[in-house]
Write a protein that holds these residues in place. Structure first.
Motif, PDB file in Angstrom:
ATOM      1  N   ASP A   1      37.052   1.293 -14.069  1.00 12.68           N
ATOM      2  CA  ASP A   1      36.248   0.319 -14.809  1.00 12.68           C
ATOM      3  C   ASP A   1      34.768   0.696 -14.876  1.00 12.68           C
ATOM      4  O   ASP A   1      34.007   0.068 -15.608  1.00 12.68           O
ATOM      5  CB  ASP A   1      36.408  -1.083 -14.202  1.00 12.68           C
ATOM      6  CG  ASP A   1      37.818  -1.634 -14.420  1.00 12.68           C
ATOM      7  OD1 ASP A   1      38.411  -1.346 -15.483  1.00 12.68           O
ATOM      8  OD2 ASP A   1      38.322  -2.338 -13.533  1.00 12.68           O
ATOM      9  N   HIS A   2      34.362   1.720 -14.126  1.00  9.33           N
ATOM     10  CA  HIS A   2      32.981   2.202 -14.187  1.00  9.33           C
ATOM     11  C   HIS A   2      32.783   3.238 -15.302  1.00  9.33           C
ATOM     12  O   HIS A   2      31.657   3.627 -15.600  1.00  9.33           O
ATOM     13  CB  HIS A   2      32.556   2.799 -12.835  1.00  9.33           C
ATOM     14  CG  HIS A   2      32.395   1.765 -11.774  1.00  9.33           C
ATOM     15  ND1 HIS A   2      33.426   1.383 -10.944  1.00  9.33           N
ATOM     16  CD2 HIS A   2      31.331   1.023 -11.415  1.00  9.33           C
ATOM     17  CE1 HIS A   2      32.993   0.454 -10.111  1.00  9.33           C
ATOM     18  NE2 HIS A   2      31.727   0.211 -10.383  1.00  9.33           N
ATOM     19  N   HIS A   3      33.885   3.718 -15.869  1.00  8.10           N
ATOM     20  CA  HIS A   3      33.871   4.602 -17.040  1.00  8.10           C
ATOM     21  C   HIS A   3      33.214   5.967 -16.817  1.00  8.10           C
ATOM     22  O   HIS A   3      32.653   6.538 -17.738  1.00  8.10           O
ATOM     23  CB  HIS A   3      33.259   3.889 -18.244  1.00  8.10           C
ATOM     24  CG  HIS A   3      33.943   2.588 -18.538  1.00  8.10           C
ATOM     25  ND1 HIS A   3      35.235   2.531 -19.014  1.00  8.10           N
ATOM     26  CD2 HIS A   3      33.535   1.311 -18.373  1.00  8.10           C
ATOM     27  CE1 HIS A   3      35.586   1.268 -19.149  1.00  8.10           C
ATOM     28  NE2 HIS A   3      34.584   0.506 -18.763  1.00  8.10           N
ATOM     29  N   PHE A   4      33.305   6.480 -15.604  1.00  9.69           N
ATOM     30  CA  PHE A   4      32.918   7.872 -15.378  1.00  9.69           C
ATOM     31  C   PHE A   4      34.040   8.757 -15.910  1.00  9.69           C
ATOM     32  O   PHE A   4      35.189   8.316 -16.050  1.00  9.69           O
ATOM     33  CB  PHE A   4      32.732   8.152 -13.880  1.00  9.69           C
ATOM     34  CG  PHE A   4      31.446   7.631 -13.305  1.00  9.69           C
ATOM     35  CD1 PHE A   4      30.253   8.310 -13.506  1.00  9.69           C
ATOM     36  CD2 PHE A   4      31.422   6.471 -12.557  1.00  9.69           C
ATOM     37  CE1 PHE A   4      29.064   7.846 -12.979  1.00  9.69           C
ATOM     38  CE2 PHE A   4      30.239   5.995 -12.020  1.00  9.69           C
ATOM     39  CZ  PHE A   4      29.054   6.683 -12.229  1.00  9.69           C
ATOM     40  N   ALA A   5      33.741  10.010 -16.154  1.00  6.66           N
ATOM     41  CA  ALA A   5      34.776  10.957 -16.540  1.00  6.66           C
ATOM     42  C   ALA A   5      35.810  11.042 -15.419  1.00  6.66           C
ATOM     43  O   ALA A   5      35.474  10.945 -14.238  1.00  6.66           O
ATOM     44  CB  ALA A   5      34.157  12.331 -16.792  1.00  6.66           C
ATOM     45  N   ARG A   6      37.045  11.210 -15.797  1.00  2.00           N
ATOM     46  CA  ARG A   6      38.127  11.269 -14.805  1.00  2.00           C
ATOM     47  C   ARG A   6      38.070  12.581 -14.023  1.00  2.00           C
ATOM     48  O   ARG A   6      37.676  13.608 -14.559  1.00  2.00           O
ATOM     49  CB  ARG A   6      39.492  11.141 -15.494  1.00  2.00           C
ATOM     50  CG  ARG A   6      39.730   9.751 -16.080  1.00  2.00           C
ATOM     51  CD  ARG A   6      41.030   9.686 -16.847  1.00  2.00           C
ATOM     52  NE  ARG A   6      42.202   9.928 -16.043  1.00  2.00           N
ATOM     53  CZ  ARG A   6      42.864   9.006 -15.344  1.00  2.00           C
ATOM     54  NH1 ARG A   6      42.441   7.758 -15.324  1.00  2.00           N
ATOM     55  NH2 ARG A   6      43.936   9.328 -14.644  1.00  2.00           N
TER      56      ARG A   6
END
Length: 187
Positions: A111-116
């Protein structure tokens, strides 16, 4: 910290059956080596992946951590260390951590939307934000993408490989542990 794989595999098998998916791999190995998202990309559809997540959420109600985890975490904090979580799971991660949550300085979820992972973006964010010494920072994970993320961030890595699927040479992790009893705090 948690043995969530049995439930994940059960949910995956239920979704596979529901969608009539044919595959030619050993599921546990595929999930550990790659990810359920990659399984869906290769064998399924977005609808399959959505159903998997719904089933897994229903089944994975109260994962328990390995018995050694609280002592390991507390010992490291007592010695002045910090803990962080970088998870591909969503904010349910906070509930999973339960009473252990205060032992973590920061928790990063999908949910923080950093790259996986294996992209090191989230790790580099933590290293920069908390001014962590890369020579004293360790990424612990149970999949190649965790080890690769740590390596890409320029930090040490420890692979937790309970099923002994991987070799040290294969991933080039700095250390491999197969049980938390074998974990040494000097890592």
């Amino acid at each position: 910290m948690f043995d969530t794989y049995p439930v994940m595999l059960s949910a995956l098998k239920q979704a596979i059956t529901k969608h009539g998916i044919q595959y030619d791999c050993e599921l546990e190995r595929f999930v550990k080596e790659k990810s359920i998202r990659q399984f869906a990309d290769q064998y399924g559809t977005q609808a399959f992946l959505d159903d998997y997540h719904q089933i897994e959420t229903e089944l994975q109600q109260a994962p328990t951590y390995y018995p050694e985890i609280p002592m390991i975490l507390k010992t490291i904090v007592k010695r002045g260390g910090q803990h962080f979580v970088v998870s591909h799971r969503d904010d349910k991660t906070y509930a999973y951590l339960g009473e252990l949550r205060p032992l973590f300085t920061e928790i990063i979820t999908s949910d923080h939307h950093f790259a996986r992972k294996p992209n090191p973006e989230s790790l580099c964010y933590l290293i920069d934000k908390y001014q962590l010494d890369r020579n004293e920072t360790v990424m612990i994970g149970d999949r190649p993408l965790d080890i690769l993320a740590g390596q890409h961030a320029g930090i040490k890595t420890i692979l937790f490989d309970e099923a002994a699927i991987f070799s040290k040479q294969q991933l080039k992790a700095d250390a491999i542990v197969t049980t938390w009893e074998d974990f040494k705090n000097e890592y």
